[in-house]
Design a protein around this motif. Structure first.
Motif, PDB file in Angstrom:
ATOM      1  N   HIS A 106       0.840  -1.199   0.000  1.00 15.71           N
ATOM      2  CA  HIS A 106       0.000   0.000   0.000  1.00 15.71           C
ATOM      3  C   HIS A 106       0.880   1.256   0.000  1.00 15.71           C
ATOM      4  CE1 HIS A 106      -2.856  -2.957   1.613  1.00 15.71           C
ATOM      5  NE2 HIS A 106      -2.045  -3.117   2.646  1.00 15.71           N
ATOM      6  N   SER A 107       0.233   2.363  -0.336  1.00 16.85           N
ATOM      7  CA  SER A 107       0.841   3.686  -0.182  1.00 16.85           C
ATOM      8  C   SER A 107       0.135   4.384   0.973  1.00 16.85           C
ATOM      9  CB  SER A 107       0.694   4.507  -1.471  1.00 16.85           C
ATOM     10  OG  SER A 107       1.011   5.870  -1.237  1.00 16.85           O
ATOM     11  N   ALA A 108       0.859   4.658   2.046  1.00 18.44           N
ATOM     12  CA  ALA A 108       0.247   5.238   3.244  1.00 18.44           C
ATOM     13  C   ALA A 108      -0.392   6.591   2.952  1.00 18.44           C
ATOM     14  CB  ALA A 108       1.294   5.372   4.349  1.00 18.44           C
ATOM     15  N   ASN A 109       0.301   7.454   2.224  1.00 17.80           N
ATOM     16  CA  ASN A 109      -0.239   8.786   1.935  1.00 17.80           C
ATOM     17  C   ASN A 109      -1.519   8.705   1.120  1.00 17.80           C
ATOM     18  OD1 ASN A 109       1.890  10.028   3.287  1.00 17.80           O
ATOM     19  ND2 ASN A 109       3.150  10.170   1.446  1.00 17.80           N
ATOM     20  N   TYR A 110      -1.538   7.789   0.161  1.00 20.86           N
ATOM     21  CA  TYR A 110      -2.731   7.648  -0.672  1.00 20.86           C
ATOM     22  C   TYR A 110      -3.916   7.143   0.151  1.00 20.86           C
ATOM     23  CZ  TYR A 110      -5.524   6.657  -4.821  1.00 20.86           C
ATOM     24  OH  TYR A 110      -6.518   6.659  -5.770  1.00 20.86           O
ATOM     25  N   LEU A 111      -3.662   6.181   1.025  1.00 21.98           N
ATOM     26  CA  LEU A 111      -4.726   5.640   1.860  1.00 21.98           C
ATOM     27  C   LEU A 111      -5.271   6.683   2.827  1.00 21.98           C
ATOM     28  CD1 LEU A 111      -3.246   2.124   2.610  1.00 21.98           C
ATOM     29  CD2 LEU A 111      -5.328   2.597   1.333  1.00 21.98           C
ATOM     30  N   LYS A 112      -4.415   7.553   3.317  1.00 17.47           N
ATOM     31  CA  LYS A 112      -4.884   8.622   4.205  1.00 17.47           C
ATOM     32  C   LYS A 112      -5.812   9.579   3.467  1.00 17.47           C
ATOM     33  CE  LYS A 112      -0.819   8.469   7.236  1.00 17.47           C
ATOM     34  NZ  LYS A 112       0.434   9.160   7.644  1.00 17.47           N
TER      35      LYS A 112
END
Length: 414
Positions: A324-330
């Motif tokens: 996953h991409s943390a920034n995208y999920l946020k």
């Protein structure tokens, strides 16, 4: 500035619906409801999802897949906000509910709802007519009945590239990957699926090798291996075309099972080759490890001298990087909160899922995991509670971090 607030449709009668800008889930406690409508000709069954009412007809439809549809809509809406446009191809649309949600909630400019089975045409048209189709350059949607590869190839040959391609397929059929990448605009999003739990569990390694170029052995975390196998197959196909893919999120659901991955496709080679390699698991001690291509022939486990080399099994090549991409999920989580999708009721599950994905986004996390019951069995102790285990791990990590910060930096001696 484009508004991301979705427009929700509510019926004034079963066949006459109006377009209103309201909360996409006006009743979060009951996001999925059925209504049976009797007419002089037939009995139609209607289902409600996130406030949108639609008919399923004879098409294959699962209420349990609503979470996967939620994630796709959130991703498409973020793309529309960032790029200012959104052209979607729903390559295997079924009854058309995903296409409808892309139009209404993600505010897609144009959607191609395609399904090879033309028997679904009536129900697809019935559902999409909730949105004005438009004409000419202002056309909002179109329904087609072609093989997924054919319609993807046609878009590529006519230079009619898409921003978001959703291929909700069955089994381990990966024939569409290359044509989907070709039909996608640079920096576009590809939402792909696999439902082959046998291959991800290592029961049919010849099938996983044929479909995704990965020979999969039996490991205790087949759900994660299935996602890495799917991403690895996309990595391989993209590299042939001179592209590279980046996973933005990976989602596994037990019903099916279903493996869904959202990939961002860009031109250029894979930036970090270490993320495409092999994963080993030791049945002797439970250790998992990732290996690069340069480390082929050097695979071993620290316990191999005691347990023997047969305890080590290796799967690959597949994706070994972050899932996953943390920034995208946020960003997805913020948008879900804005839309009221993370409140009480079913919204709690979506909030937990996205939050858990953020925690799993740490690039330092190795592939695989060890079951707590297995650890307790190996140590011959009672299994601790999850809260106790996580609290202890956090304390250990903080201590290790403090020690690393206190260590003097290395300096090169002249």
């Amino acid at each position: 500035m484009l508004s991301l607030h979705p427009k929700t449709l509510f019926p004034s009668s079963p066949f006459h619906l109006t377009h209103r800008a309201l909360n996409p889930n006006p009743n979060p406690r009951f996001p999925h409801r059925k209504a049976v409508v009797k007419t002089n000709h037939c009995k139609a069954e209607y289902t409600t999802e996130r406030g949108l009412q639609f008919e399923t007809g004879e098409s294959f439809f699962r209420h349990e897949s609503a979470t996967g549809r939620d994630l796709g809509v959130l991703a498409a809406a973020l793309y529309k906000r960032e790029k200012g446009q959104l052209r979607v191809l729903d390559a295997m649309c079924g009854c058309g509910v995903r296409s409808l949600r892309y139009l209404v909630e993600a505010e897609a400019d144009f959607v191609v709802a395609n399904d090879a089975n033309d028997n679904y045409r009536r129900v697809i048209l019935q559902n999409l007519r909730l949105v004005e189709s438009g004409e000419g350059d202002e056309r909002r949607w179109v329904v087609t009945h072609s093989d997924a590869n054919r319609i993807l190839t046609e878009h590529y040959l006519h230079n009619d590239f898409l921003d978001f391609i959703d291929v909700d397929s069955f089994g381990s059929d990966s024939m569409y990957l290359r044509s989907a990448i070709c039909a996608l605009r640079w920096d576009g999003l590809l939402y792909i699926t696999s439902t082959d739990g046998f291959s991800s569990g290592g029961h049919r390694p010849e099938c996983s090798l044929a479909a995704y170029g990965a020979y999969i052995r039996q490991m205790p975390y087949p759900n994660e291996i299935g996602l890495r196998m799917l991403i690895g197959g996309a990595v391989r196909e993209a590299s042939v075309l001179g592209y590279h893919v980046t996973p933005l999120f990976s989602y596994y659901a037990y019903h099916g099972p279903i493996f869904r991955v959202l990939l961002q496709v860009n031109r250029g080679k894979l930036s970090d080759k270490r993320h495409y390699g092999f994963v080993s698991y030791c049945h002797g001690c439970g250790n998992s490890q990732a290996y690069t291509w340069e480390e082929l022939g050097q695979m071993n486990c620290p316990c191999s001298y005691q347990k023997g080399p047969r305890s080590l099994v290796v799967s690959g090549p597949l994706w070994t990087g972050p899932l996953h991409s943390a920034n995208y999920l946020k960003e997805m989580l913020d948008l879900a909160e804005t839309w009221g999708w993370t409140g009480k009721g079913t919204g709690t599950e979506l909030h937990k899922l996205l939050s858990r994905m953020v925690e799993e986004s740490d690039p330092k996390l190795p592939p695989g995991y060890i079951n707590m019951d297995e650890m307790a069995s190996r140590a011959k102790i009672n299994s601790p509670s999850l809260e106790t285990m996580m609290g202890t791990l956090r304390k250990v990590m903080r201590r290790v971090g403090h020690k690393l910060l206190a260590m003097p930096s290395r300096q090169t001696v002249p």
